[in-house]
Design a protein around this motif. Sequence first.
Motif, mmCIF file in Angstrom:
data_model
loop_
_atom_site.group_PDB
_atom_site.id
_atom_site.type_symbol
_atom_site.label_atom_id
_atom_site.label_comp_id
_atom_site.label_asym_id
_atom_site.label_seq_id
_atom_site.Cartn_x
_atom_site.Cartn_y
_atom_site.Cartn_z
ATOM 1 N N HIS A 12 -38.228 3.411 -0.094
ATOM 2 C CA HIS A 12 -38.651 3.914 1.212
ATOM 3 C C HIS A 12 -39.415 5.220 1.077
ATOM 4 O O HIS A 12 -39.289 5.938 0.091
ATOM 5 N N GLU A 13 -40.209 5.488 2.104
ATOM 6 C CA GLU A 13 -40.980 6.732 2.181
ATOM 7 C C GLU A 13 -40.695 7.417 3.523
ATOM 8 O O GLU A 13 -40.483 6.753 4.540
ATOM 9 N N PRO A 14 -40.707 8.764 3.527
ATOM 10 C CA PRO A 14 -40.429 9.500 4.769
ATOM 11 C C PRO A 14 -41.693 9.799 5.565
ATOM 12 O O PRO A 14 -42.807 9.702 5.058
ATOM 13 N N ILE A 15 -41.498 10.160 6.815
ATOM 14 C CA ILE A 15 -42.555 10.748 7.644
ATOM 15 C C ILE A 15 -41.923 11.903 8.418
ATOM 16 O O ILE A 15 -40.867 11.742 9.029
ATOM 17 N N THR A 16 -42.586 13.042 8.382
ATOM 18 C CA THR A 16 -42.134 14.207 9.145
ATOM 19 C C THR A 16 -43.173 14.526 10.209
ATOM 20 O O THR A 16 -44.374 14.534 9.936
ATOM 21 N N THR A 17 -42.702 14.782 11.417
ATOM 22 C CA THR A 17 -43.577 15.206 12.508
ATOM 23 C C THR A 17 -43.123 16.584 12.973
ATOM 24 O O THR A 17 -41.949 16.781 13.278
ATOM 25 N N LEU A 48 -38.600 21.190 1.442
ATOM 26 C CA LEU A 48 -38.705 22.344 2.334
ATOM 27 C C LEU A 48 -37.729 22.231 3.501
ATOM 28 O O LEU A 48 -37.398 21.129 3.957
ATOM 29 N N SER A 49 -37.296 23.366 4.006
ATOM 30 C CA SER A 49 -36.430 23.405 5.187
ATOM 31 C C SER A 49 -37.257 23.151 6.440
ATOM 32 O O SER A 49 -38.502 23.199 6.407
ATOM 33 N N LEU A 62 -43.387 26.534 9.659
ATOM 34 C CA LEU A 62 -44.247 27.655 9.297
ATOM 35 C C LEU A 62 -45.546 27.175 8.661
ATOM 36 O O LEU A 62 -46.641 27.648 9.013
ATOM 37 N N GLN A 63 -45.453 26.217 7.727
ATOM 38 C CA GLN A 63 -46.663 25.740 7.060
ATOM 39 C C GLN A 63 -47.568 24.966 8.016
ATOM 40 O O GLN A 63 -48.791 24.988 7.883
ATOM 41 N N VAL A 110 -38.911 19.867 14.522
ATOM 42 C CA VAL A 110 -39.242 19.077 13.335
ATOM 43 C C VAL A 110 -38.395 17.806 13.350
ATOM 44 O O VAL A 110 -37.171 17.868 13.453
ATOM 45 N N ILE A 111 -39.072 16.659 13.270
ATOM 46 C CA ILE A 111 -38.379 15.362 13.245
ATOM 47 C C ILE A 111 -38.754 14.660 11.949
ATOM 48 O O ILE A 111 -39.936 14.398 11.702
ATOM 49 N N THR A 112 -37.755 14.377 11.132
ATOM 50 C CA THR A 112 -38.002 13.682 9.865
ATOM 51 C C THR A 112 -37.281 12.346 9.857
ATOM 52 O O THR A 112 -36.075 12.283 10.087
ATOM 53 N N GLU A 113 -38.042 11.298 9.635
ATOM 54 C CA GLU A 113 -37.472 9.970 9.387
ATOM 55 C C GLU A 113 -37.486 9.785 7.875
ATOM 56 O O GLU A 113 -38.544 9.546 7.275
ATOM 57 N N LYS A 114 -36.328 9.917 7.228
ATOM 58 C CA LYS A 114 -36.285 9.886 5.763
ATOM 59 C C LYS A 114 -36.630 8.509 5.208
ATOM 60 O O LYS A 114 -37.125 8.393 4.093
ATOM 61 N N ARG A 115 -36.349 7.477 5.974
ATOM 62 C CA ARG A 115 -36.688 6.109 5.561
ATOM 63 C C ARG A 115 -37.569 5.481 6.635
ATOM 64 O O ARG A 115 -37.249 4.446 7.202
#
Length: 436
Positions: free
Chosen positions: A286-291, A343-344, A350-351, A371-376
Amino acid sequence: MTPRVAIIGAGYAGLSAAVELTRAGVDVTVFESSRVMGGRARVVEKDGYRLDNGQHILLGAYTETLKLLRFLKVNPKRLLALPFVLHVPGRLTLRAANLPAPFHLALGLLRSKELSWADRFAALRLINFLKKCDWKLNEDYPVSELLDRTRQTPILRELMWNQLCVAALNTPPHEASAQIFANVLRDSVGASASASEMLIPRIDLTELLPVQAGVYLGRNGTALNTACPIKRIYAENGRFCLEGDPGEGSHFSHVIVATAPYHASALLEDFSELTYLRGQIDALPHEPITTVYLAYDEDVTLPEPMIQISGSIVQWLFDKGQSTGEKGLLAGVISASGPHTELSREELALQTHQAVEALFPRIKAPRWSQVITEKRATFACRPGVIRPLGITPVKNLLLAGDYVDSPYPATIEAAVRSGLNAARHVLRTAASEQTG
């Protein structure tokens, strides 16, 4: 036998199956563990904002999704339609023309002031290479190798092909499947101008399709149970039963498992003939997506509703003011794995702000962030990855979801098509049993 179908999961795959079966007059019951429909394309409410758990866009090539939206009478104005455009501030603007293929892309390349003739010829060389082999490679290999073989220039690799690969396949180019990437190009920039259109939802993803599907299902007598987790599926007297079904003693002729893959395996545990299939599902990488959502003053607006960022962990920035009307709200998308996964949330925010600051040097810090991260978020779309078939070795027990075997990566269109395929298989088997 009159079919009675249980669908586990009210994401885009499960709801597509439910609508198709309900439309055919089949008795359907839908079970969803969450209170919110949409699966991994759903709304999240936070601090008064209604946010998508990820920034999904549709393409004009999403024929089955668009057909379903029309059937559900979703107003076309709920999608912001843009021509295929890549805009990297200060580095690249490429906008397809409103012409038949391949002239729409060729003219877009010609008009792009930042591209040299070598860049333009290289882009066309890649498309022509794929067309000559009818978009079918003799063997699958990484996208980066496809770019090597077709001698793509550094600027095209960095700002066009690599970014399109990550956006579509959510997998880094050195790992991503060139064949699946070719399929995406075939049906988008390699097809008509309308097929390559980018469609950005003007409303949240739950409202776009799931809510409309829920209204249709309710009006037509289909039971839709939310906040109703199913723990296991088991057979009893030739029918299927579900542990967690509030209608105790209910039996179903067919079950469509339309959950995320990492939930599907546990549901199939009671069936020894599915051991190999469960192994396939469990082995999917699996791959993540962060928004990253950042709220600025209302006068902050991007040059396009969606722009590409270079030199940052953020690949894309969306201007929600231009799509949903939420002025000053920007969404940064960070797709696939990489150093950023360490990263936190504070560092990610910040980035992302620093990427915005590079566009607007005097901009104030955001007044709010999330920050919303779907790890899978998706399966890793690599060469050789084995995706399970929708039809399982257990008769009348089916799978649906964007991870099921398909020519497409894990997209909304793949999810919708898998749900429709499962529903149509139910209709075919039920018809054959009645005539047999």
